[in-house]
Design a protein around this motif. Structure first.
Motif, short mmCIF file in Angstrom:
data_model
loop_
_atom_site.label_atom_id
_atom_site.label_comp_id
_atom_site.label_asym_id
_atom_site.label_seq_id
_atom_site.Cartn_x
_atom_site.Cartn_y
_atom_site.Cartn_z
N THR A 1 0.82 -1.20 0.00
CA THR A 1 0.00 0.00 0.00
C THR A 1 0.86 1.25 0.00
O THR A 1 0.50 2.26 0.59
CB THR A 1 -0.97 0.00 1.20
OG1 THR A 1 -0.20 -0.13 2.41
CG2 THR A 1 -1.98 -1.12 1.11
N ALA B 1 -0.38 6.91 -2.38
CA ALA B 1 -1.80 7.18 -2.18
C ALA B 1 -2.64 6.07 -2.81
O ALA B 1 -2.25 5.50 -3.83
CB ALA B 1 -2.16 8.53 -2.80
N PRO B 2 -3.80 5.78 -2.23
CA PRO B 2 -4.68 4.78 -2.85
C PRO B 2 -5.19 5.27 -4.20
O PRO B 2 -5.25 6.47 -4.46
CB PRO B 2 -5.81 4.62 -1.84
CG PRO B 2 -5.79 5.85 -1.01
CD PRO B 2 -4.38 6.35 -1.03
N ARG C 1 -8.24 4.96 -5.21
CA ARG C 1 -9.53 5.59 -4.94
C ARG C 1 -9.94 5.30 -3.51
O ARG C 1 -9.46 4.35 -2.89
CB ARG C 1 -10.60 5.13 -5.93
CG ARG C 1 -10.89 3.65 -5.94
CD ARG C 1 -11.92 3.28 -6.98
NE ARG C 1 -11.34 3.26 -8.31
CZ ARG C 1 -11.22 2.20 -9.09
NH1 ARG C 1 -11.67 1.05 -8.68
NH2 ARG C 1 -10.68 2.27 -10.27
N LEU C 2 -10.84 6.14 -3.02
CA LEU C 2 -11.42 5.92 -1.70
C LEU C 2 -12.80 5.30 -1.89
O LEU C 2 -13.56 5.70 -2.77
CB LEU C 2 -11.54 7.23 -0.93
CG LEU C 2 -10.20 7.86 -0.53
CD1 LEU C 2 -10.44 9.21 0.13
CD2 LEU C 2 -9.43 6.94 0.40
N ASN D 1 -16.11 2.94 0.41
CA ASN D 1 -16.77 2.75 1.72
C ASN D 1 -16.92 4.08 2.45
O ASN D 1 -16.43 4.26 3.57
CB ASN D 1 -16.02 1.73 2.59
CG ASN D 1 -15.97 0.36 1.97
OD1 ASN D 1 -16.79 0.02 1.13
ND2 ASN D 1 -14.99 -0.43 2.36
N GLY E 1 -15.51 6.84 1.90
CA GLY E 1 -14.25 7.54 2.09
C GLY E 1 -13.39 7.02 3.22
O GLY E 1 -12.37 7.61 3.55
N LEU E 2 -13.77 5.88 3.81
CA LEU E 2 -13.05 5.36 4.97
C LEU E 2 -12.10 4.21 4.62
O LEU E 2 -11.48 3.64 5.51
CB LEU E 2 -14.05 4.90 6.04
CG LEU E 2 -14.96 6.01 6.58
CD1 LEU E 2 -15.97 5.44 7.53
CD2 LEU E 2 -14.11 7.10 7.22
N CYS E 3 -11.98 3.88 3.33
CA CYS E 3 -11.12 2.77 2.92
C CYS E 3 -10.41 3.13 1.62
O CYS E 3 -11.05 3.50 0.64
CB CYS E 3 -11.98 1.50 2.72
SG CYS E 3 -11.04 0.06 2.20
N GLY E 4 -9.06 3.03 1.66
CA GLY E 4 -8.29 3.26 0.45
C GLY E 4 -8.20 1.97 -0.36
O GLY E 4 -7.84 0.93 0.18
N ARG E 5 -8.55 2.05 -1.65
CA ARG E 5 -8.44 0.89 -2.53
C ARG E 5 -7.20 1.04 -3.40
O ARG E 5 -7.07 2.00 -4.16
CB ARG E 5 -9.68 0.76 -3.41
CG ARG E 5 -9.58 -0.43 -4.35
CD ARG E 5 -10.85 -0.64 -5.14
NE ARG E 5 -10.67 -1.71 -6.10
CZ ARG E 5 -11.61 -2.58 -6.43
NH1 ARG E 5 -12.79 -2.50 -5.89
NH2 ARG E 5 -11.36 -3.51 -7.31
N TYR E 6 -6.29 0.10 -3.27
CA TYR E 6 -5.09 0.02 -4.10
C TYR E 6 -5.43 -0.99 -5.18
O TYR E 6 -5.35 -2.19 -4.96
CB TYR E 6 -3.89 -0.38 -3.25
CG TYR E 6 -3.55 0.68 -2.23
CD1 TYR E 6 -2.54 1.59 -2.48
CD2 TYR E 6 -4.27 0.80 -1.05
CE1 TYR E 6 -2.24 2.59 -1.56
CE2 TYR E 6 -3.99 1.79 -0.13
CZ TYR E 6 -2.97 2.68 -0.38
OH TYR E 6 -2.69 3.67 0.52
#
Length: 162
Positions: free
Chosen positions: A24, A27-28, A30-31, A33, A35-40
């Motif tokens: 990780t 920066a992810p 996208r955000l 959930n 905005g509480l979870c970063g998706r890589y």
């Protein structure tokens, strides 16, 4: 005299010919959930070949010590193989350049805490080599009817050192 290979840190650029570094860093993409979870997103070049499908297995490997005596390499000609540690401990990743039907020059990497890897289809590599307990990993690889393992014993062992 036994050949020696020094371990280098696992970095995406130097590991790219063999596979993908799964972490990780940065920066992810996208955000999600709320905005509480970063998706890589889409971090591995997964390839399960014709007639294969993705499967998730759990591997529980015994820790190894350094220097490590490498005597065996293997590859999976029908599909890629991803290793995701279920812990924060570094582990040893040994890969070899492709020299046709045999492994070529050997490289050794040590992961940073939390890093996983995806080995490309057909990449020669050492066995799962945790450096401390636990040696528990989620492994995503090919499930299919055709053989997907080739092993080769080295003519002379290679010593992997830190």
């Amino acid at each position: 005299m036994t050949a020696r290979i020094a371990i280098t840190p696992l970095e995406a650029k130097s590991f790219a010919p063999f596979g993908d570094v799964l972490d990780t860093a940065g920066a992810p993409d996208r955000l999600i959930n709320e905005g509480l979870c970063g998706r890589y997103h889409d971090r591995a070049r997964m390839d399960f070949g014709p007639g294969g499908r993705a499967g998730i297995s759990l591997f529980d490997a015994q820790p190894r010590a350094l220097p490590y005596r490498l005597e065996l390499l293997e590859r999976h000609p029908e599909g890629s193989q991803a290793f995701l540690p279920l812990h924060q401990n570094p582990f040893l990743v040994i890969v070899a350049e492709d020299a046709g039907d045999a492994p070529g020059r050997i490289h050794a990497f040590q992961t940073a805490p939390g890093q996983g890897i995806n080995l490309l289809r057909g990449c020669w590599h050492g066995v799962l080599t945790p450096l401390s307990a636990p040696g528990l990993f989620a492994v995503i690889d090919r499930i299919g009817e055709t053989p997907n393992l080739q092993e080769v014993r080295l003519e002379a062992p290679v010593l992997i050192t830190d």
